[in-house]
Enzyme design. Structure first.
Site, PDB file in Angstrom:
ATOM      1  N   ALA A  28      -3.508   9.497  -7.946  1.00 45.91           N
ATOM      2  CA  ALA A  28      -2.768   8.371  -7.348  1.00 45.91           C
ATOM      3  C   ALA A  28      -3.411   7.067  -7.805  1.00 45.91           C
ATOM      4  CB  ALA A  28      -2.735   8.477  -5.820  1.00 45.91           C
ATOM      5  N   GLY A  32      -7.418  -0.518  -8.955  1.00 46.62           N
ATOM      6  CA  GLY A  32      -8.835  -0.333  -8.667  1.00 46.62           C
ATOM      7  C   GLY A  32      -9.451   0.720  -9.566  1.00 46.62           C
ATOM      8  N   HIS A  33      -8.758   1.853  -9.705  1.00 49.94           N
ATOM      9  CA  HIS A  33      -9.224   2.881 -10.635  1.00 49.94           C
ATOM     10  C   HIS A  33      -9.231   2.347 -12.070  1.00 49.94           C
ATOM     11  CE1 HIS A  33      -7.471   5.491  -7.338  1.00 49.94           C
ATOM     12  NE2 HIS A  33      -8.684   5.995  -7.457  1.00 49.94           N
ATOM     13  N   ARG A 183      -4.156   5.437  -0.240  1.00 46.54           N
ATOM     14  CA  ARG A 183      -3.481   5.659   1.040  1.00 46.54           C
ATOM     15  C   ARG A 183      -2.669   4.456   1.510  1.00 46.54           C
ATOM     16  NH1 ARG A 183      -8.396   8.820   1.928  1.00 46.54           N
ATOM     17  NH2 ARG A 183      -7.841  10.966   2.512  1.00 46.54           N
TER      18      ARG A 183
END
Length: 272
Positions: A28, A32-33, A183
């Protein structure tokens, strides 16, 4: 870009590489990733990303079954960022035995998240050690948003003498200030507006600190006043060993926050 499904495929691929940067994720993927991957690409000749929703870090009443998954989109993002290899194992691949060996987290780094998720860090350390052993990276990249997780991983590396540099990366926030999290997609529009109280609370605490306030009880009151109407699991001020502080100390202080918004539990923090 190679997509690797088994540890044998990963081992063969790894032998063809030199120095590797590693970004472990649960998929997901969001900006940020992407910031972690970009940092790894800047600092290493090759980068490997793992995508694995690790069941051992979820409690019995948590969201394992509905955790957001979009492998096709994740692989496209990794491709666009120039990732060299993506490891996408199954649960059976990483947990081949019915009775797996587990790790107990350091007791001095518990509290906070561990009080609400008693088995969480056991599962985190278990899977991180497996992935480190498989990928054999020189550097591994973790976001500061999951501050307590970062501290546990740093302790794991130090305690087991792993030759891996853990690189903490700054929190990436959305346009409205909310810390990016997989989330966040669970939040309704009205819940997202309520969730904005979290970064607002941290910002007001930071401003008060910059204006000279050092008393942690007073700073926490400012934060809690901002978070009124939300279910605050904790708002704590501690040092980097998670010991509570009466006075903020520059470059040695963490403000940790966990808040329930509807069915979503959100973490945020401030490194002072």
């Amino acid at each position: 870009m190679q997509v690797l499904h088994t540890y044998q495929e990963l081992q063969v691929f790894r032998k063809s590489l030199d120095s590797v940067g590693f970004v472990p994720t649960m998929g997901a993927l969001h900006p940020g990733h992407a910031s972690l991957i970009t940092r790894s690409k800047q600092e290493n000749p090759q980068t490997i990303v793992s995508i694995f929703v690790n069941p051992t870090q979820f409690g019995p009443n948590e969201d394992l079954s509905r955790y957001p998954r979009d492998l096709e989109a994740d692989l496209k993002l990794c491709q666009s960022l120039g990732v060299d290899g993506v490891f996408v194992p199954t649960v059976a691949e990483l947990y081949p035995f019915e009775h797996a060996i587990t790790l107990n987290p350091a007791s001095d780094l518990l509290g906070h998240e561990a009080e609400h998720r008693p088995t969480h860090f056991n599962g985190v350390l278990q899977v991180v050690l497996k992935l480190f052993n498989l990928v054999c990276p020189q550097k591994a990249y973790f976001g500061k948003k999951d501050a307590q997780q970062l501290l546990h991983v740093q302790r794991l590396v130090a305690d087991f003498f792993l030759e891996i540099e853990i690189v903490p990366c700054e929190i990436v926030r959305d346009h409205d200030g909310l810390a990016l999290s997989s989330r966040n997609v669970y939040l309704s529009a009205s819940q997202r507006q309520e969730a904005l109280k979290i970064p607002q609370a941290l910002e007001r605490m930071q401003i008060a600190y910059q204006q000279g306030m050092r008393d942690t009880a007073s700073l926490i009151r400012i934060g809690l006043d901002t978070l009124q109407g939300l279910e605050v699991h904790y708002l704590s001020i501690c040092n980097h060993n998670l010991e509570p502080l009466a006075q903020v100390k520059s470059n040695q202080t963490l403000i940790l926050c966990a808040v329930q918004v509807g069915q979503v539990r959100l973490l945020d923090n401030l490194w002072v």
